[in-house]
Design a protein around this motif. Structure first.
Motif, mmCIF file in Angstrom:
data_model
loop_
_atom_site.group_PDB
_atom_site.id
_atom_site.type_symbol
_atom_site.label_atom_id
_atom_site.label_comp_id
_atom_site.label_asym_id
_atom_site.label_seq_id
_atom_site.Cartn_x
_atom_site.Cartn_y
_atom_site.Cartn_z
ATOM 1 N N ASN A 35 -56.019 3.427 9.595
ATOM 2 C CA ASN A 35 -56.706 3.660 10.858
ATOM 3 C C ASN A 35 -56.265 2.682 11.947
ATOM 4 O OD1 ASN A 35 -58.437 4.873 12.658
ATOM 5 N ND2 ASN A 35 -60.325 4.341 11.594
ATOM 6 N N SER A 36 -56.639 3.007 13.165
ATOM 7 C CA SER A 36 -56.315 2.243 14.362
ATOM 8 C C SER A 36 -56.567 0.741 14.206
ATOM 9 C CB SER A 36 -57.184 2.787 15.509
ATOM 10 O OG SER A 36 -57.121 1.953 16.627
ATOM 11 N N GLY A 37 -55.569 -0.062 14.579
ATOM 12 C CA GLY A 37 -55.712 -1.517 14.528
ATOM 13 C C GLY A 37 -55.614 -2.114 13.137
ATOM 14 N N GLY A 38 -55.298 -1.286 12.140
ATOM 15 C CA GLY A 38 -55.233 -1.757 10.757
ATOM 16 C C GLY A 38 -53.840 -2.197 10.345
ATOM 17 N N GLU A 39 -53.798 -2.937 9.245
ATOM 18 C CA GLU A 39 -52.523 -3.425 8.713
ATOM 19 C C GLU A 39 -52.567 -3.351 7.191
ATOM 20 O OE1 GLU A 39 -50.274 -6.995 10.470
ATOM 21 O OE2 GLU A 39 -51.205 -7.810 8.654
#
Length: 235
Positions: A35-39
Motif C-alpha cells: 500500500n501507499s507509503g509502504g516499504e
C-alpha cells in the motif's frame, strides 16, 4: 546435499509512492500488494527453513503453501507467521496501531515485548496499540480492511479520528481533528480514485466540519513531496 552460503544472499527493497499501490511476486511464488507509503524488504532467494520479509507499511499477502518453510512477516512491533494463507498486515513504524486481518488459513501473531503468541482464524482481526501495549481480537468484515488493494477506501461506522488517520497514510498528510467530540463522530463512506482534496470536499457535505490547510505539499530537491498538514474543525 550441497550446503549453500546464505551470507551472500542479497535483498530487494520495494517502495510504494504515496497515492499508489504495487503488486509483486516473491521468490517463492507468493503474491504481495504493497500500500501507499509502504516499504517491503525481502531476499532475492529464501533460505531453507524460513521465508522472511520485513515490512514498514501495509501489505496484503497471498502466501504460497509450504509447511516446511514458514512465511514470516516482521514489522517493527509484530511477527506474523504463516505457511499458506491470505492476510493483511498494517505495520507503519510511525503509527501506534499495528494490525493483522485474516482472510483465509491460519496465522500466528507474536507481539513485541511479549512471549504470547496468538492464532488468528479467518474473519478475525487483531488490533495492537503499541503505545498502550494492549490489543483486541474481533470478528470483522475482512474485505473492508483489504479493499485498498482494489483501490478502495471503505469506512463503516468509524470515528473520524481513525478515518483521517487512514486517509492521511494513503495521501501523505497529517490530518488532525481539533475538536474531541468531532473526532468521535461516526462516519460511513466508500472512496475510489478520488484525490485527497476531493475526499475532503465530499466529507464536508455530510460532516459538520471545515478543514484548514496549514502546510501544503511541496516538491523537495530529491523528487519526494513533503507531507501536508491539515486541521479539521467543527462548523
Amino acid at each position: 546435499f550441497v550446503e549453500q552460503d546464505y551470507s551472500k544472499i542479497s535483498y530487494q527493497k520495494i517502495s510504494a509512492p504515496y497515492g499508489t499501490r504495487i503488486q509483486m511476486n516473491l521468490p517463492d511464488g507468493s503474491i504481495v500488494w504493497l500500500n501507499s507509503g509502504g516499504e517491503l524488504k525481502y531476499p532475492t532467494k529464501f533460505k531453507a527453513g524460513e521465508r522472511s520479509v520485513y515490512l514498514n507499511g501495509e501489505a496484503f499477502f497471498e502466501v504460497r503453501s509450504d509447511k516446511k518453510n514458514p512465511f514470516i512477516v516482521y514489522t517493527e512491533d509484530m511477527e506474523v507467521k504463516a505457511t499458506g494463507t491470505a492476510f493483511n498486515v498494517e505495520g507503519y513504524s510511525n503509527d501506534t496501531i499495528n494490525a493483522v486481518t485474516m482472510v483465509n488459513g491460519v496465522v500466528e501473531v507474536k507481539l513485541d515485548r511479549s512471549k504470547e503468541r496468538l492464532n488468528l482464524k479467518p474473519g478475525q482481526r487483531i488490533n495492537y496499540n503499541t503505545k498502550r501495549q494492549n490489543y483486541r481480537v474481533e470478528e470483522v468484515d475482512t474485505y473492508k480492511w483489504c479493499a485498498w488493494k482494489d483501490g478502495k477506501l471503505i469506512f463503516r461506522d468509524e470515528p473520524l479520528d481513525d478515518v483521517f488517520r487512514k486517509i492521511g497514510q494513503v495521501y501523505n498528510a497529517d490530518i488532525v481533528v481539533m475538536d474531541k467530540d468531532l473526532a468521535k463522530h461516526m462516519y460511513r463512506a466508500t472512496f475510489q480514485g478520488e484525490t485527497l482534496d476531493e475526499i475532503l470536499r465530499l466529507m464536508k457535505l455530510t460532516v459538520p466540519m471545515k478543514y484548514i490547510e496549514k502546510t501544503s505539499e511541496k516538491a523537495m530537491p530529491n523528487g519526494v513531496y513533503s507531507k501536508r498538514y491539515i486541521e479539521v474543525v467543527r462548523l
